[in-house]
Every structure is written in structure tokens, then in C-alpha cells.
Design a protein around this motif. Structure first.
Motif, PDB file in Angstrom:
ATOM      1  N   PRO A 163       0.798  -1.226   0.000  1.00 41.39           N
ATOM      2  CA  PRO A 163       0.000   0.000   0.000  1.00 41.39           C
ATOM      3  C   PRO A 163       0.834   1.281   0.000  1.00 41.39           C
ATOM      4  N   LYS A 164       2.129   1.157   0.256  1.00 40.90           N
ATOM      5  CA  LYS A 164       2.997   2.337   0.232  1.00 40.90           C
ATOM      6  C   LYS A 164       3.579   2.576  -1.164  1.00 40.90           C
ATOM      7  N   SER A 165       4.119   1.515  -1.740  1.00 43.04           N
ATOM      8  CA  SER A 165       4.768   1.655  -3.049  1.00 43.04           C
ATOM      9  C   SER A 165       3.817   1.463  -4.218  1.00 43.04           C
ATOM     10  N   GLY A 166       2.709   0.786  -3.967  1.00 37.35           N
ATOM     11  CA  GLY A 166       1.785   0.487  -5.062  1.00 37.35           C
ATOM     12  C   GLY A 166       2.285  -0.619  -5.962  1.00 37.35           C
ATOM     13  N   LYS A 167       3.197  -1.448  -5.474  1.00 39.41           N
ATOM     14  CA  LYS A 167       3.742  -2.541  -6.277  1.00 39.41           C
ATOM     15  C   LYS A 167       3.242  -3.880  -5.744  1.00 39.41           C
ATOM     16  N   TRP A 168       3.109  -4.838  -6.675  1.00 40.05           N
ATOM     17  CA  TRP A 168       2.690  -6.175  -6.288  1.00 40.05           C
ATOM     18  C   TRP A 168       3.732  -6.823  -5.389  1.00 40.05           C
ATOM     19  N   GLY A 169       3.270  -7.675  -4.494  1.00 34.57           N
ATOM     20  CA  GLY A 169       4.163  -8.480  -3.683  1.00 34.57           C
ATOM     21  C   GLY A 169       4.510  -9.771  -4.412  1.00 34.57           C
ATOM     22  N   GLN A 170       4.750 -10.832  -3.658  1.00 31.46           N
ATOM     23  CA  GLN A 170       5.148 -12.099  -4.275  1.00 31.46           C
ATOM     24  C   GLN A 170       4.066 -12.612  -5.210  1.00 31.46           C
ATOM     25  N   ARG A 171       4.470 -13.356  -6.211  1.00 25.00           N
ATOM     26  CA  ARG A 171       3.567 -13.777  -7.283  1.00 25.00           C
ATOM     27  C   ARG A 171       2.800 -15.053  -6.900  1.00 25.00           C
ATOM     28  N   ASP A 172       1.837 -14.892  -6.042  1.00 19.45           N
ATOM     29  CA  ASP A 172       0.910 -15.972  -5.699  1.00 19.45           C
ATOM     30  C   ASP A 172      -0.460 -15.614  -6.244  1.00 19.45           C
ATOM     31  N   PHE A 173      -1.148 -16.625  -6.821  1.00 18.32           N
ATOM     32  CA  PHE A 173      -2.446 -16.382  -7.456  1.00 18.32           C
ATOM     33  C   PHE A 173      -3.446 -17.442  -6.996  1.00 18.32           C
ATOM     34  N   SER A 174      -4.688 -17.013  -6.819  1.00 20.28           N
ATOM     35  CA  SER A 174      -5.698 -17.937  -6.308  1.00 20.28           C
ATOM     36  C   SER A 174      -7.083 -17.437  -6.679  1.00 20.28           C
ATOM     37  N   LEU A 175      -8.020 -18.383  -6.743  1.00 17.62           N
ATOM     38  CA  LEU A 175      -9.436 -18.019  -6.799  1.00 17.62           C
ATOM     39  C   LEU A 175     -10.081 -18.282  -5.441  1.00 17.62           C
ATOM     40  N   GLY A 176      -9.260 -18.725  -4.484  1.00 14.83           N
ATOM     41  CA  GLY A 176      -9.746 -19.029  -3.146  1.00 14.83           C
ATOM     42  C   GLY A 176      -9.305 -17.974  -2.154  1.00 14.83           C
ATOM     43  N   ALA A 177      -8.713 -18.426  -1.051  1.00 17.41           N
ATOM     44  CA  ALA A 177      -8.342 -17.525   0.038  1.00 17.41           C
ATOM     45  C   ALA A 177      -7.467 -16.373  -0.439  1.00 17.41           C
ATOM     46  N   MET A 178      -7.787 -15.186   0.065  1.00 16.35           N
ATOM     47  CA  MET A 178      -7.051 -13.944  -0.169  1.00 16.35           C
ATOM     48  C   MET A 178      -7.233 -13.364  -1.574  1.00 16.35           C
ATOM     49  N   ALA A 179      -8.150 -13.948  -2.358  1.00 23.39           N
ATOM     50  CA  ALA A 179      -8.426 -13.395  -3.689  1.00 23.39           C
ATOM     51  C   ALA A 179      -9.902 -13.454  -4.029  1.00 23.39           C
ATOM     52  N   ASP A 180     -10.613 -14.443  -3.550  1.00 20.64           N
ATOM     53  CA  ASP A 180     -11.951 -14.831  -4.003  1.00 20.64           C
ATOM     54  C   ASP A 180     -12.925 -13.686  -4.250  1.00 20.64           C
ATOM     55  N   SER A 181     -13.258 -12.923  -3.219  1.00 22.93           N
ATOM     56  CA  SER A 181     -14.325 -11.934  -3.351  1.00 22.93           C
ATOM     57  C   SER A 181     -13.937 -10.733  -4.214  1.00 22.93           C
TER      58      SER A 181
END
Length: 546
Positions: free
Chosen positions: A297-315
Motif C-alpha cells: 500500500p505504500k509503493s503500489g507494487k505487487w508483492g510475491q507472485r501468488d495467485f488464487s481463486l480461493g483464500a485472499m483473492a476470491d471476493s
């Protein structure tokens, strides 16, 4: 003796005889009195016409039955099971779900009133860390619209009264609360109650609580932090979240509630905060078209490249689609971003198992595919079904309805292959084992609703009876394995027939699982999908037609 004197003597003797008979009868009546005498005579001999006597018979039979049950040490079930197959099956099943709601609510009210949740076995309050450590009545707010929809009028009034008199978030909230959970449960629940009732008290409370969350947005990018201390206004992210990153599903699942709140109150600050988040996400380059689950939220850059349709992404993906629907399909830029994100996930993350041909979305850890689908991701079958009825293009309609049905089948298999008939937190697709898990940390069930959510949408859209049948199977399994003490509890291992309970009745049991089960057995005219859109906690908002 004159004739008159003779008549008087006869009368006196007769009167004396009647008095003797009455006195004798009095001593031979049952010791509990004339009511018992009437009861026994009426029950065994006399035709019953008197309403009071009939009521006395009914009452005494109930008392006698209760006495015999207690002597036999039998505990009768608190919810009588309706005779399925006699009369209207669907109506009987709806009544049964309503009784489940009341049973769980009564347990909460009697043993944890004002607390966030109930421990149904130990009969005391419970509070997860997402609520801080204050008594904010999460179950009351989360259950509110479900009580109203199910026609539990007395229970709804009790909830309304507590909210009116006791829900002052600045006073009752203590410690750090989750911005995301507070938004979807409290703000969403209160906005839904207002949408259903037009009771302005709910709208006022929703605005007050949303206002306490605003300090979380004070970052260089406008991407909110995860936790806010309501008393101090200090905000921060979880220490474990990829070096202080914010989480996609959390900061990406605010727009439905914040836009709706601004539209209803005229206070534009909420919509402005949500729009800023959307603008940041739109401006960012997406690796392979995918959204990583971490963003700084400070730099506006993505963190580590993890992708999901479940936890931490779903909604996040759910809200892209529903934001478009909620605006009367006018927010076309959001729909375009949804289409692009889903297309990328279909290319990179969608698989079909080799043995049973089960369709599933895997997780990606960088370039590594983890062939695991989470219970949380099972909401997607419903999301694609909802998308299908809102598409104009017939090819898109057919494709996404088919995808939704295939995912529903996969998630049902995760239930069917468990000993309890209830699916685990996550399930894998390995050689020789599909839609199951051997990993102990993935074998639990905490009353999650996502699978039933998908069946609800597909029932409404396809009218295939199997979705109602699957939902009814789940009702029976909830009764058999999760109903315990004075409510319903999660279970620690869905593959063990002798279950261990976690002793937590989650607030979303009311908001989501019970609501979806009730609606599956309701008419389509109850919250029709062309008029209402559900937030990720299943709180319904009216679709805008302006």
C-alpha cells in the motif's frame, strides 16, 4: 299426619339422601380434585364437546408424556423433523431450515447475547481476532436480514432492539478490528436491513461504523490497511502478509458496500475511497493478466507472485462482476476488467482431472501449479452462473453456465467423498486421489457456505432438482454432525465418522449458509436475482435502476 306434613317428610328424606351421596362421592374422587375426575372421565368415556375440557386433556397428556420421557432418560430432539414426502416437500424443507435458524439463534440469545459468536458446547461467548476484543454483537448484525427474510419476527425485533440500544461501535469495539470483515458483516448487514425495511436507524448505524474504518485508507496509494484500532484510529497490516502488503480479497471487496452507502446517504467520501482503490488496480500491469494476492500500500507494487481463486483473492473477482450488476450494468470498465481477469485465470489456472474429469481452479505459486482447490473457491460456480444470466452474447451465456455447473459438480464430489458427506477446507487432485485431501490441516469444516451458495444460484437459474437435493443432503449432515449442545459447531475432520467439534458457531452461519439454504427452498420471488445482488457475506442490496 296431614298430607302436607307427609310431603315435607318425603322431601326432607330425599334432600338428606342427595347430600349423603355428594359427600360420599367427594371422598372417593381422585385426590387432585374435580379437574382430574373430569379428565379421566372425559378421556375414557364421555364424548368431548367442551373446549376447556379438551384443552385440559391435551395439556395433561403432554405433561404425562414429558414425565415418561424424563423417566426413560430420553432427550427428544428440539426440532421436530417434518415428514418428507407427505405434502409439499419443498415447503417442509423450508420450514425445517427455519427451525434450524431458530434453534441456533435461541442458543446464541440464551448463552452469548451481545457477544460476537457462540460456543455451543461450553455455552458461552466467543470472539475471533477479526472482531478485536469488544462485544460488538457480530452474530446479531450478521443474522438480522436472515431473521427478517425467514419471517422470524420476534427474533428480528430482539436483534433490532439490541442494535438500536447497544451497537455504538466507538464504545463497544475494542482493539484492532478487520476492515474487510467489519465492512462485509457489519456495514453490509446493516445496509441490507435498511434495504429490506427502510428503517433509517440501520442506515445511520452503517454510516457510523463505516466512518470508523476510514483511517485505514490513509496510505500513499489509498490502498487500505487490514486492521484499524477504532479507539485510537491507528491502522496497520498483518505482519505475516508478504512484508506488510495488503490482501487482494480484502481491499478489493469494499466497493459494493461503500458505493451503496454513498448512494443512500449522499456522503460521497465512501464511494471516493472505493473508486481510488479501483483506479490503482486499473493502472497496474498484471503479470500474465493475473492479479497477485499481495499489494504494497505504500509503493503500489505487487508483492510475491501468488495467485488464487480461493483464500485472499476470491471476493475481489466476485465484486468486479457484482459491481457491474449493481449499477444496472452501466459500469462497463469494471466488467471489462472482470472479463480480462477471468480469461487469464481460465488460461493459466483452470484444469480438468485425468481420472474423473473434474473441473477445478488450481493455485499458482510463482510458476508452480498447486493442484488444490479450496472450499472458498467453490463460490465461483455461483459467480459464473450469475454471470451467464447477465450476458447478452449467447456463446458467453452457454460457456459460463457450463463452467459453473462443472465447478458445482467438482465441489459436490468433495462432499460426497468425505465420510461425513461434508467437504473439507481444501481438496487436491493427485494421482489416485481426486477431490480429497490427506493433509490434516485441510480436513476441517467451519460451517462454510460457498458450496451451497453455488447450488443456490444454479437452482434458481437451471431448475435442476439435483441442486435442491444436494442442499437437503447438507441439511441432514449438518444435523447429524454439526448440531451439538445449543447450536451448530464446525468439525475438525470431515473424514472421521466420530467427529470432534471446534465449539464455534460462526456468525456467517446465519448470514450465508442458513440464508442460502432457506432461499433454495423458497420461491424465486423471494429476493429475485434481477432485483437484488448479494455481497460476499450474502447480504442483499437492491440493484440500481437510475
Amino acid at each position: 299426619m296431614s298430607l302436607r306434613s307427609h310431603e315435607q317428610l318425603v322431601a326432607s328424606v330425599g334432600l338428606l339422601f342427595l347430600i349423603t351421596v355428594c359427600i360420599t362421592a367427594f371422598f372417593f374422587l381422585p385426590s387432585s380434585g374435580a379437574d382430574d375426575y373430569l379428565y379421566h372421565q372425559a378421556k375414557h368415556a364421555i364424548p368431548i364437546r367442551d373446549a376447556d375440557v379438551r384443552e385440559e386433556i391435551r395439556r395433561r397428556e403432554q405433561v404425562e408424556l414429558k414425565r415418561k420421557v424424563e423417566e426413560a432418560n430420553i432427550n427428544p430432539p428440539p426440532i421436530p423433523k417434518p415428514e418428507i414426502g407427505a405434502g409439499d416437500d419443498t415447503h417442509s424443507r423450508q420450514i425445517f431450515v427455519k427451525q434450524m435458524i431458530k434453534f441456533a439463534w435461541d442458543g446464541y440469545k440464551n448463552y452469548a447475547w451481545g457477544e460476537n459468536e457462540l460456543r455451543p458446547i461450553t455455552k458461552r461467548g466467543h470472539s475471533a481476532s477479526i472482531f478485536g476484543y469488544g462485544k460488538t454483537g457480530a452474530t446479531i448484525v450478521d443474522a438480522l436480514d436472515t431473521l427478517y427474510i425467514a419471517g422470524l419476527k420476534e427474533e428480528y425485533q430482539d436483534a433490532r432492539k439490541w442494535i438500536d440500544e447497544s451497537l455504538d461501535f466507538k464504545k463497544v469495539a475494542k482493539g484492532e478490528v478487520s476492515v474487510f470483515e467489519t465492512n462485509i458483516r457489519f456495514v453490509g448487514g446493516l445496509l441490507s436491513a435498511y434495504a429490506l425495511t427502510k428503517d433509517k436507524m440501520f442506515l445511520k448505524k452503517a454510516e457510523e461504523i463505516a466512518t470508523t474504518l476510514l483511517p485505514a485508507f490513509n496510505t500513499p496509494t489509498g490502498i487500505p490497511l487490514a486492521l484499524v484500532d477504532v479507539e485510537s484510529g491507528n491502522a496497520k497490516n498483518y505482519a505475516w502478509a508478504a512484508g506488510g502488503c495488503s490482501i487482494l480479497s480484502e481491499f478489493g471487496s469494499l466497493q459494493l458496500e461503500f458505493d451503496y452507502l454513498s448512494n443512500l446517504t449522499g456522503n460521497t467520501v465512501f464511494a471516493e475511497k472505493a473508486t481510488k482503490v479501483r483506479k490503482v488496480l486499473t493502472s497496474l500491469e498484471k503479470p500474465d493478466g493475473l492479479y497477485p494476492i499481495y499489494l504494497n500500500p505504500k509503493s503500489g507494487k505487487w508483492g510475491q507472485r501468488d495467485f488464487s481463486l480461493g483464500a485472499m483473492a476470491d471476493s475481489f473477482y466476485e465484486y468486479l462482476l457484482k459491481q457491474w450488476i449493481s449499477t444496472g450494468k452501466k459500469d462497463n470498465s469494471t466488467k471489462r476488467e472482470y472479463d480480462e481477469a477471468i480469461a487469464a485465470m481460465e488460461r493459466k489456472m483452470l484444469f480438468v482431472s485425468p481420472e474423473n474429469k473434474l473441473t477445478y481452479f488450481a493455485n499458482l505459486r510463482g510458476n508452480r501449479v498447486e493442484h488444490k482447490m479450496e472450499h472458498l473457491a467453490c463460490f465461483a460456480g455461483g459467480m459464473f452462473a450469475l454471470q451467464s444470466i447477465n450476458e447478452v452474447d449467447e456463446t458467453a451465456k452457454s460457456h459460463y453456465l457450463d463452467l459453473g455447473e462443472r465447478l458445482a459438480e467438482t465441489c459436490h464430489e468433495s462432499y460426497a467423498r468425505a465420510t461425513t458427506g461434508i467437504g473439507p477446507e481444501a481438496f487436491r487432485f493427485n494421482s489416485g486421489s481426486e477431490a480429497k485431501t490427506d493433509a490434516k490441516p485441510e480436513r476441517y469444516y467451519i460451517l462454510r457456505p460457498e458450496v451451497v451458495e453455488t447450488w443456490f444460484y444454479l437452482w434458481r437459474i437451471t431448475k435442476k432438482e439435483k441442486y435442491r437435493d444436494w442442499a437437503w443432503d447438507h441439511v441432514q449432515n449438518l444435523e447429524k454432525y454439526c448440531k451439538v449442545g445449543v447450536g451448530y459447531s464446525g468439525i475438525k475432520d470431515v473424514y472421521e465418522s466420530t467427529v470432534q467439534h471446534d465449539d464455534v458457531q460462526q456468525s456467517f452461519l446465519f448470514a450465508e449458509l442458513f440464508k442460502y439454504l432457506y432461499l433454495i427452498f423458497s420461491e424465486d420471488s423471494v429476493l429475485p436475482l434481477d432485483q437484488w445482488v448479494f455481497n460476499t457475506e450474502a447480504h442483499p442490496f437492491l440493484i440500481r435502476n437510475d
